[in-house]
Design a protein around this motif. Structure first.
Motif, PDB file in Angstrom:
ATOM      1  N   ASP A 229       6.854   3.865 -11.050  1.00 17.39           N
ATOM      2  CA  ASP A 229       7.074   3.445 -12.436  1.00 17.39           C
ATOM      3  C   ASP A 229       7.367   4.715 -13.226  1.00 17.39           C
ATOM      4  O   ASP A 229       6.577   5.165 -14.054  1.00 17.39           O
ATOM      5  CB  ASP A 229       5.894   2.662 -13.017  1.00 17.39           C
ATOM      6  CG  ASP A 229       5.845   1.211 -12.513  1.00 17.39           C
ATOM      7  OD1 ASP A 229       6.674   0.858 -11.641  1.00 17.39           O
ATOM      8  OD2 ASP A 229       4.985   0.450 -12.992  1.00 17.39           O
ATOM      9  N   ASN A 274       7.410  -0.763  -8.953  1.00 19.21           N
ATOM     10  CA  ASN A 274       8.133  -2.008  -9.231  1.00 19.21           C
ATOM     11  C   ASN A 274       9.176  -1.821 -10.329  1.00 19.21           C
ATOM     12  O   ASN A 274      10.248  -2.435 -10.292  1.00 19.21           O
ATOM     13  CB  ASN A 274       7.165  -3.131  -9.598  1.00 19.21           C
ATOM     14  CG  ASN A 274       6.202  -2.774 -10.697  1.00 19.21           C
ATOM     15  OD1 ASN A 274       5.465  -1.792 -10.573  1.00 19.21           O
ATOM     16  ND2 ASN A 274       6.190  -3.540 -11.769  1.00 19.21           N
ATOM     17  N   HIS A 366       2.706   3.436  -5.065  1.00 23.31           N
ATOM     18  CA  HIS A 366       2.559   2.819  -6.384  1.00 23.31           C
ATOM     19  C   HIS A 366       1.452   1.760  -6.485  1.00 23.31           C
ATOM     20  O   HIS A 366       0.492   1.919  -7.230  1.00 23.31           O
ATOM     21  CB  HIS A 366       3.901   2.223  -6.824  1.00 23.31           C
ATOM     22  CG  HIS A 366       3.866   1.738  -8.237  1.00 23.31           C
ATOM     23  ND1 HIS A 366       3.627   2.593  -9.287  1.00 23.31           N
ATOM     24  CD2 HIS A 366       4.001   0.501  -8.777  1.00 23.31           C
ATOM     25  CE1 HIS A 366       3.618   1.888 -10.418  1.00 23.31           C
ATOM     26  NE2 HIS A 366       3.845   0.629 -10.133  1.00 23.31           N
ATOM     27  N   HIS A 402       0.432   2.008 -10.980  1.00 26.48           N
ATOM     28  CA  HIS A 402       0.603   0.573 -11.221  1.00 26.48           C
ATOM     29  C   HIS A 402      -0.381   0.004 -12.243  1.00 26.48           C
ATOM     30  O   HIS A 402       0.035  -0.732 -13.136  1.00 26.48           O
ATOM     31  CB  HIS A 402       0.520  -0.202  -9.897  1.00 26.48           C
ATOM     32  CG  HIS A 402       1.075  -1.586  -9.950  1.00 26.48           C
ATOM     33  ND1 HIS A 402       2.270  -1.897 -10.572  1.00 26.48           N
ATOM     34  CD2 HIS A 402       0.607  -2.758  -9.452  1.00 26.48           C
ATOM     35  CE1 HIS A 402       2.509  -3.203 -10.437  1.00 26.48           C
ATOM     36  NE2 HIS A 402       1.512  -3.748  -9.773  1.00 26.48           N
TER      37      HIS A 402
HETATM   38 FE   LIG Z   1       3.890  -0.853 -11.615  1.00 21.94          FE
END
Ligand SMILES: [Fe+2]
Ligand SMILES: [Fe+2]
Length: 531
Positions: A229, A274, A366, A402
């Motif tokens: 991220d 993500n 992550h 995360h």
């Molecule tokens: Fe994330």
């Protein structure tokens, strides 16, 4: 031109893989726009467009907004490089990559390096990676062209500080006018010695991100680990096709400008979260990453999963993983490697554990193996696929992001506390199990816990926390856990001092968690007999 849709239809409300989203987006962007934009595959050298072309007039100051190149010429002297970021090559003793960005197309980009700032005797050509982003589905944002430059350096001397400058036709860092842009880096030492590294995840662009960066620079780390991220050009991060409506490639320009103050001197080793799956550029969503970064090339699949790689620095082996491949929670890239990444992880840890001179195995990625926040908690895919491998090789430290908090577990084995690790304690992974850190407080908006914060100087012990892990195929499984030892709802990062064994004593990793205020919020020591 396509007529913008008011929303994603019902078919798309369901889960599409990243590859399906890529196909869908490509089909929806009009052919006319793609052709006009000079569509270029990510990660390829666009020499004809960049080296032979010219760019339109722009303000002489470095612009943080990328503008499409046109046929209007501008002197290379007026195009200022920005966003320098260093990465290790496969061997940090001898290989580095210097990467940066220019706001307009330039001719013949290069790096100069040398052992003194006034003597940059070696000139190395840079590779150009152009990235075109058209107006995406349901987006009101304009098309964007970005120009990333990468120079791979090899044959460097271990333990040596080099000075470098980046340039192009008309802009030479050796000239007095550009001399102030010269940076430096230091290669890994030939033999184990004391060093510091830092880590966090979930940074984005914010004042908090800047505050953490400033503190990190002050610690003079040998390298920094960014657990994914990275910049939030995709602010949704749901891993679904609807993400494209808000995708803004220009966020990367802001991010690299923000990060340059540290990353121009400190290797900035990222992996993929993500929010880093960007469906437009390639079927796996990583085409943008491959244009913007040059991560070590001997990883599991550096061409397809740039977030999976490893390197050795001193007595410590670091393994980066692409957790999108195993995440149950956000499954757009679930199964991307077909189990190949996990097999590579097993082989890699086995080899490092046997290798003389390597004491510590540090793994970062992550999605959390173990966290309790109300937002994402723990990822069942990570627990099922990777935790058994970490336990098999007694991994010394796992670092995740995360969840936008700091959280630190006791030593864990088999999902249970195997050794309590209070603040200030020492733990020995060879017998005690592995400590897992969530260091997701780098700069994005914070999450919250189901239990009160408990950190150094503010301890508030809770023996059982009710939380959950994501289930395969969706949904949550409730867990009652005892391993949540430190919780801090605030912006923060970790700093790890690595001390090789001396005079028959153990080697140590001393882990400190630091808030953006500079206050220490946790510390503990990982010890292991030298290999
Ligand atoms: Fe994330
Ligand atoms: Fe995040």
């Amino acid at each position: 031109m396509d007529t913008p849709q008011m929303g994603i239809d019902a078919r798309l409300a369901g889960r599409m893989s990243m590859a399906e989203q890529h196909e869908y987006l490509r089909s929806k962007v009009s052919r006319r726009r793609a052709v006009l934009g000079g569509l270029t595959a990510a990660g390829t050298v666009a020499a004809s467009g960049l080296l032979g072309g010219t760019a339109h007039a722009a303000a002489p100051s470095p612009s943080l907004l990328t503008r499409p190149a046109t046929d209007h010429g501008v002197s290379g002297a007026l195009v200022a490089p920005f966003g320098r970021h260093l990465q290790f090559g496969s061997d940090p003793k001898t290989q580095f990559t210097i990467s940066w960005q220019v706001p307009l197309a330039v001719r013949k980009p290069f790096v100069r390096i040398g052992l003194q700032p006034w003597s940059l005797s070696h000139k190395i050509d840079a590779e150009v990676r152009e990235l075109h982003t058209p107006q995406l589905l349901n987006s009101k944002l304009p098309p964007v062209d970005q120009y990333y430059l990468h120079a791979r350096l090899g044959g460097l001397r271990p333990g040596t500080t080099y000075y470098y400058g980046v340039g192009h036709d008309g802009f030479d860092p050796a000239d007095s006018a550009a001399f102030a842009t010269i940076g430096s880096f230091t290669t890994a030492p030939a033999h184990s010695e004391r060093f510091t590294f830092t880590a966090f995840g979930d940074q984005g662009v914010s004042y908090h991100a800047l505050a953490n960066d400033a503190l990190i620079l002050g610690r003079n780390p040998a390298f920094h680990l960014h657990a994914g991220d990275i910049c939030y050009a995709d602010p949704d991060g749901s891993g679904q096709a609807s993400d494209s409506a808000d995708y803004d490639a220009r966020t990367w320009d802001q991010f690299l400008a923000q990060t340059e103050s540290v990353a121009a001197r400190v290797p900035w080793m990222v992996t993929t979260g993500n929010h880093d799956m960007e469906a437009w550029y390639s079927p796996n969503g990583y085409g943008g990453q491959q244009a913007r970064w040059t991560l070590p090339g001997d990883g599991f699949a550096s061409r397809t999963q740039p977030g999976a790689y490893s390197f050795v620095y001193g007595n410590t082996a670091v393994v980066a993983l692409d957790a999108n491949d195993v995440s149950y929670e956000i499954p757009a890239n679930y199964g991307l490697s077909g189990g190949g990444q996990t097999a590579w992880l097993d082989r890699t840890l086995a080899a490092y554990r046997k290798q003389r001179g390597i004491d510590f195995l540090v793994v970062f990625f992550h999605h959390c193996a173990y966290s309790t926040t109300n937002s994402h908690a723990s990822d069942g895919g990570v627990q099922a696929e990777w935790v058994p491998v970490f336990e098999k090789y007694q991994v010394d430290l796992v670092i995740n992001g995360h969840n936008h908090v700091y959280e630190r577990t006791d030593a864990i084995r088999g999902g249970q506390v195997s050794h309590q690790v209070a603040i200030g304690d020492t733990t020995r992974p060879a017998t005690d199990g592995t400590v897992y850190i969530t260091a997701g407080g780098a700069g994005r908006s914070l999450y919250n816990f189901p239990a009160p914060d408990s950190y150094e100087g503010h301890e508030n012990r809770v023996d059982t926390v009710t939380t959950w892990h994501s289930a395969k195929g969706g949904g949550k499984v409730t867990d009652l856990v005892h391993w949540s030892r430190v919780r801090y709802t605030g912006y923060s990062f970790i700093s790890v001092d690595v001390e090789p064994a001396r005079a028959g004593r153990e080697s140590t990793l001393t882990v400190s968690a630091i808030a953006e205020t500079g206050e220490r919020i946790d510390h503990f020591t990982v010890a292991r007999r030298a290999n």
